[in-house]
Motif scaffolding. Sequence first.
Motif, short mmCIF file in Angstrom:
data_model
loop_
_atom_site.label_atom_id
_atom_site.label_comp_id
_atom_site.label_asym_id
_atom_site.label_seq_id
_atom_site.Cartn_x
_atom_site.Cartn_y
_atom_site.Cartn_z
N VAL A 224 0.84 -1.20 0.00
CA VAL A 224 0.00 0.00 0.00
C VAL A 224 0.87 1.25 0.00
O VAL A 224 0.56 2.25 -0.67
N TYR A 225 1.99 1.20 0.75
CA TYR A 225 2.90 2.35 0.76
C TYR A 225 3.37 2.70 -0.65
O TYR A 225 3.38 3.86 -1.06
N VAL A 226 3.80 1.67 -1.40
CA VAL A 226 4.27 1.91 -2.77
C VAL A 226 3.17 2.57 -3.59
O VAL A 226 3.43 3.45 -4.42
N GLY A 227 1.91 2.16 -3.36
CA GLY A 227 0.79 2.78 -4.05
C GLY A 227 0.66 4.25 -3.72
O GLY A 227 0.45 5.09 -4.61
N VAL A 228 0.78 4.60 -2.43
CA VAL A 228 0.69 6.01 -2.02
C VAL A 228 1.81 6.83 -2.65
O VAL A 228 1.57 7.90 -3.23
N GLU A 229 3.04 6.33 -2.53
CA GLU A 229 4.18 7.07 -3.08
C GLU A 229 4.04 7.29 -4.58
O GLU A 229 4.26 8.39 -5.10
N ILE A 351 4.20 -4.72 -6.96
CA ILE A 351 2.87 -4.78 -7.57
C ILE A 351 2.13 -3.47 -7.35
O ILE A 351 1.33 -3.04 -8.19
N GLY A 352 2.41 -2.82 -6.22
CA GLY A 352 1.76 -1.54 -5.94
C GLY A 352 2.08 -0.46 -6.94
O GLY A 352 1.31 0.50 -7.09
N LEU A 353 3.21 -0.60 -7.64
CA LEU A 353 3.56 0.39 -8.66
C LEU A 353 2.53 0.45 -9.79
O LEU A 353 2.34 1.50 -10.40
#
Length: 398
Positions: A224-229, A351-353
Amino acid sequence: MQNAVSVPSRRLSIWLSFFGFMLVGISSGVSGPILPSLGAYYHVGDATIGLLLLVSPFAYFLSSLSSGLLIEKFGLRWLLLLGTVIFALGFAGFGLRLPFLWLFGARLCIGLGSGIIETGFNIYISTQPRQETLLNNLHAFFGVGSLLGPLLVSALLTLLWGWNITYLFLVVLCLPLALGLGPLFSVPANIQDTQRDEPARKEGIFGATLKLPVVWIATLFLLVYVGVETCAGSWGYTFLLNERAQSPLIAGWIVSGYWLGLTLGRFFLQRQAERMGISSTVLVYICLICIVLSALLAWLVPSGISAALAFCLMGLGVAPLYPLTVAIMPKLVPSHLAASAISLLISISIIGLGVFPWLAGLLAQAVGIWTLMPFIILLTLAMIILWRVLARHIASPA
């Protein structure tokens, strides 16, 4: 044991890790600005060029996921050396201007190499004293490389040296990394002992890692962090253009401020928290709250100045979350599973990217780009819940 490695050797190894991460950051930073030149040279459209960009994340996922097992078989030093060679081969493919279809293989090499280098150095730094600060610095050097990459491309193109010279320059930068991994890089004894001991274990390392709930909680947090960033960095420009009526130049500077805040935050926040006696657990809570407040500021206050402040604060907020999540893993799992847990953590987070920016784009198309900030707030609230669960495990590790 850790003290078996001399202090000068350990320092050289740490700086070699920083250089490796900066090199991966430069690679990431040059890919965007060089796309127009790439398309013009090969006479292909944006959609075809876009296919190249899909290859590296897939390769990164595979190499990161398998790094823990490869370390067990070959050792950390040899795996990092292999990753560096593969990385350089990918750059060489672009530097030599191979036929376009061959570039997919070159992008595959770049993705495999970067995944091995990032995962390997994350594992190495996580074994060092004061790993929280060192991991923040490690990831900050990725940000430094990402900032230097576009400058390198623009300088070489201005000199009319050709777009491929950028990649040949990156091949040259791989040489000191590869050479340094031989005589300079010192593998900690706890990693060496794990490599010797694990083949005798009845249960496979990867299978044992998958059975640990705390690993999956941390993995979801980082995903989820990678998604936010990525959502803030990729869709922020469109948000500023359409919702805050900023000019392309100003919007670009504001988004650059976000990445600059992220880089500086990784250099200074953890160090400042240690001086003030703030634990890493509390620092993460502070940063998550900062993200929520900055997103509310960007969403609810229709001003270019407030948007600029909000994006800088958001960059500071997201800065230490990735390295601190990696840093806690050796504390949450048995020592012989730490490398496998970190490789799983890093590989799945990639995957969040793709997933979360895609969802943000769907929302923007269906409702409007104003939904970006509520979407970021929602993701951050999910992170707060996940971190609350992780904090309990940190307080009472298994």
